[in-house]
Design a protein around this motif. Structure first.
Motif, PDB file in Angstrom:
ATOM      1  N   ALA A  46       0.788  -1.067  -0.074  1.00 32.92           N
ATOM      2  CA  ALA A  46      -0.105  -0.148  -0.101  1.00 32.92           C
ATOM      3  C   ALA A  46       0.636   1.235  -0.412  1.00 32.92           C
ATOM      4  CB  ALA A  46      -1.073   0.225   1.395  1.00 32.92           C
ATOM      5  N   LYS A  47       0.566   2.524  -0.417  1.00 31.28           N
ATOM      6  CA  LYS A  47       1.127   3.526  -0.785  1.00 31.28           C
ATOM      7  C   LYS A  47       0.295   4.784  -1.338  1.00 31.28           C
ATOM      8  CE  LYS A  47       3.236   3.103  -5.666  1.00 31.28           C
ATOM      9  NZ  LYS A  47       3.922   3.173  -6.435  1.00 31.28           N
ATOM     10  N   TYR A  48       0.588   5.967  -0.999  1.00 34.39           N
ATOM     11  CA  TYR A  48       0.228   6.449  -1.300  1.00 34.39           C
ATOM     12  C   TYR A  48       1.219   7.542  -2.817  1.00 34.39           C
ATOM     13  CZ  TYR A  48      -2.988   7.291   2.241  1.00 34.39           C
ATOM     14  OH  TYR A  48      -3.746   7.359   3.014  1.00 34.39           O
ATOM     15  N   LYS A  49      -0.149   7.864  -3.229  1.00 37.42           N
ATOM     16  CA  LYS A  49       0.935   8.384  -5.039  1.00 37.42           C
ATOM     17  C   LYS A  49       0.552  10.255  -4.129  1.00 37.42           C
ATOM     18  CE  LYS A  49       0.520   4.917  -8.184  1.00 37.42           C
ATOM     19  NZ  LYS A  49      -0.222   4.641  -9.177  1.00 37.42           N
ATOM     20  N   PRO A  50       2.481  10.351  -4.981  1.00 39.91           N
ATOM     21  CA  PRO A  50       2.962  12.275  -4.175  1.00 39.91           C
ATOM     22  C   PRO A  50       1.173  13.014  -4.740  1.00 39.91           C
ATOM     23  CG  PRO A  50       4.175  11.708  -6.206  1.00 39.91           C
ATOM     24  CD  PRO A  50       3.335  10.564  -6.207  1.00 39.91           C
ATOM     25  N   GLN A  51       0.687  14.086  -3.939  1.00 40.35           N
ATOM     26  CA  GLN A  51      -0.245  14.617  -4.038  1.00 40.35           C
ATOM     27  C   GLN A  51      -1.681  13.898  -4.547  1.00 40.35           C
ATOM     28  OE1 GLN A  51       0.360  17.495  -7.292  1.00 40.35           O
ATOM     29  NE2 GLN A  51       2.558  18.377  -5.352  1.00 40.35           N
ATOM     30  N   PHE A  56      -6.715   9.222   6.291  1.00 38.77           N
ATOM     31  CA  PHE A  56      -6.376   8.842   7.207  1.00 38.77           C
ATOM     32  C   PHE A  56      -6.238   9.944   8.046  1.00 38.77           C
ATOM     33  CE2 PHE A  56      -2.755   8.459  10.250  1.00 38.77           C
ATOM     34  CZ  PHE A  56      -2.986   7.303  11.187  1.00 38.77           C
ATOM     35  N   PHE A  57      -6.044  11.001   7.451  1.00 36.39           N
ATOM     36  CA  PHE A  57      -5.429  12.740   8.449  1.00 36.39           C
ATOM     37  C   PHE A  57      -6.379  13.598   7.735  1.00 36.39           C
ATOM     38  CE2 PHE A  57      -1.231  11.260   6.191  1.00 36.39           C
ATOM     39  CZ  PHE A  57      -0.741  11.040   7.693  1.00 36.39           C
ATOM     40  N   ALA A  58      -7.140  13.844   9.461  1.00 36.09           N
ATOM     41  CA  ALA A  58      -7.574  15.448   9.038  1.00 36.09           C
ATOM     42  C   ALA A  58      -7.735  16.054   8.045  1.00 36.09           C
ATOM     43  CB  ALA A  58      -7.556  15.768  10.382  1.00 36.09           C
ATOM     44  N   ASP A  59      -6.614  16.824   7.285  1.00 37.73           N
ATOM     45  CA  ASP A  59      -6.858  17.582   6.588  1.00 37.73           C
ATOM     46  C   ASP A  59      -7.216  17.057   5.354  1.00 37.73           C
ATOM     47  OD1 ASP A  59      -4.488  16.997   5.819  1.00 37.73           O
ATOM     48  OD2 ASP A  59      -2.484  18.043   6.054  1.00 37.73           O
ATOM     49  N   ARG A  61      -5.131  15.463   2.999  1.00 40.51           N
ATOM     50  CA  ARG A  61      -3.721  15.307   2.140  1.00 40.51           C
ATOM     51  C   ARG A  61      -2.800  14.074   2.026  1.00 40.51           C
ATOM     52  NH1 ARG A  61      -1.709  21.252   1.635  1.00 40.51           N
ATOM     53  NH2 ARG A  61      -0.631  20.933   3.796  1.00 40.51           N
ATOM     54  N   ALA A  62      -2.323  13.498   2.010  1.00 40.83           N
ATOM     55  CA  ALA A  62      -1.200  12.696   2.145  1.00 40.83           C
ATOM     56  C   ALA A  62      -0.127  12.872   2.298  1.00 40.83           C
ATOM     57  CB  ALA A  62      -1.675  11.865   0.529  1.00 40.83           C
ATOM     58  N   ASP A  63       0.237  13.785   1.146  1.00 40.07           N
ATOM     59  CA  ASP A  63       1.692  15.022   1.853  1.00 40.07           C
ATOM     60  C   ASP A  63       1.754  15.863   2.988  1.00 40.07           C
ATOM     61  OD1 ASP A  63       2.426  13.916  -0.811  1.00 40.07           O
ATOM     62  OD2 ASP A  63       1.424  15.996  -2.140  1.00 40.07           O
ATOM     63  N   ARG A  64       2.147  15.714   3.753  1.00 47.15           N
ATOM     64  CA  ARG A  64       2.245  15.937   5.238  1.00 47.15           C
ATOM     65  C   ARG A  64       2.998  17.592   5.276  1.00 47.15           C
ATOM     66  NH1 ARG A  64      -1.451  15.215   5.821  1.00 47.15           N
ATOM     67  NH2 ARG A  64      -1.600  15.230   7.650  1.00 47.15           N
ATOM     68  N   PRO A  65       2.499  18.530   5.656  1.00 48.80           N
ATOM     69  CA  PRO A  65       3.211  19.929   5.420  1.00 48.80           C
ATOM     70  C   PRO A  65       4.207  20.351   7.034  1.00 48.80           C
ATOM     71  CG  PRO A  65       0.849  20.105   7.180  1.00 48.80           C
ATOM     72  CD  PRO A  65       0.881  18.692   6.276  1.00 48.80           C
ATOM     73  N   LEU A  66       5.014  21.129   6.687  1.00 48.25           N
ATOM     74  CA  LEU A  66       6.791  20.772   7.439  1.00 48.25           C
ATOM     75  C   LEU A  66       5.901  21.029   8.664  1.00 48.25           C
ATOM     76  CD1 LEU A  66       9.690  22.400   5.379  1.00 48.25           C
ATOM     77  CD2 LEU A  66       8.786  19.747   5.274  1.00 48.25           C
ATOM     78  N   PRO A  67       6.684  20.225   9.899  1.00 44.74           N
ATOM     79  CA  PRO A  67       6.095  20.505  11.176  1.00 44.74           C
ATOM     80  C   PRO A  67       6.449  21.771  11.212  1.00 44.74           C
ATOM     81  CG  PRO A  67       7.124  18.353  11.230  1.00 44.74           C
ATOM     82  CD  PRO A  67       7.340  19.410  10.243  1.00 44.74           C
ATOM     83  N   ALA A  68       5.872  22.734  12.742  1.00 44.44           N
ATOM     84  CA  ALA A  68       6.339  24.190  12.937  1.00 44.44           C
ATOM     85  C   ALA A  68       8.054  24.022  13.645  1.00 44.44           C
ATOM     86  CB  ALA A  68       5.476  24.862  14.023  1.00 44.44           C
TER      87      ALA A  68
END
Ligand code: HEC
Length: 211
Positions: A46-51, A56-59, A61-68
């Motif tokens: 199982a894998k996510y393709k880019p973008q 699974f994530f509340a927003d 998106r499969a791509d995760r934003p950079l942590p603060a």
């Protein structure tokens, strides 16, 4: 006659196999010659393709934003003088960047790098008479002309980084700090061929018979 049919059939197969699938994209996994029979789950993971989207994530998106507060592994390189040889308003910077300490260590490093990367063409003295000229190769610049004595350090930096006219770039061989070291050594070479009486320290003037 039979051979003619065979040849024709062969040509058809060849044409279709070489040209028939050009540009096609396949959505299903490719055929596997030796599938993993011990760990079949490894065959198709199982894998996510880019973008892609994700449930699974509340927003979504499969791509995760950079942590603060994340810190870049690469330096920011926002110092124009140090990394581009330019002033804030885009002119060639004169002198050395504040982050570079011009001392004996820098000049020694510059001499070493210069001898490796510049001397074959520009010569050990910087007079443009490197070994390549004995093989009728090009006309490397002679640093002992007024043009290069007065050329801003930033422009020399840019020449090393990007090349100039018929000279190739050395940006992939010298990190920015080493480029500045080479420039310091070029300045030392220039000074050595263009010394003034006042460069002689007072206590040595007498030895040389200078008043
Ligand atoms: C393979 C040979 C070669 C090497 C190595 C080389 N150069 Fe050059 N360089 C040249 C040639 C040839 C020119 C003259 C370009 C022209 O005028 O077309 C030149 C020109 C220059 C100029 C003047 C550019 C201008 O705007 O007129 C500078 C400054 C310079 N080189 C610095 C360096 C430094 C510093 C190094 C070492 C990191 C170096 N070069 C390595 C061949 C070389």
């Amino acid at each position: 006659m039979r051979y003619a049919y065979f040849t024709l059939a062969f040509l058809v197969v060849l044409t279709v196999s070489v040209l028939g699938f050009r540009g096609s994209t396949f959505t299903r996994p490719p055929m596997m010659v030796f599938p993993d029979t011990f760990f079949p789950e490894m065959n198709h993971q199982a894998k996510y393709k880019p973008q892609a989207s994700s449930t699974f994530f509340a927003d979504g998106r499969a791509d995760r934003p950079l942590p603060a507060g994340v810190v870049s592994r690469n330096p920011l390189r926002d110092d124009d003088h140090l990394y581009r040889g330019k002033t804030a308003n885009g002119q060639w910077a004169k002198g050395f960047p504040a982050a570079v300490a011009v001392d004996a260590r820098l000049i020694a490093r510059g001499r070493e790098r210069y001898t490796i990367y510049c001397a074959p063409c520009h010569g050990a003295l910087g007079d443009g008479k490197g070994i390549v000229t004995q093989y009728n190769w090009g006309a490397p610049a002679n640093f002992h002309s007024d043009v290069f004595r007065s050329m801003p350090e930033g422009q020399i930096f840019d020449t090393i980084t990007n090349g100039a006219k018929t000279m190739f770039s050395y940006g992939d061989k010298l990190v920015p700090e080493d480029r500045w070291a080479v420039i310091a050594y070029v300045r030392a070479l220039q000074r050595a061929q263009n010394a003034r009486v006042n460069d002689v320290e007072a206590n040595h003037k007498q030895e040389l018979g200078i008043k």
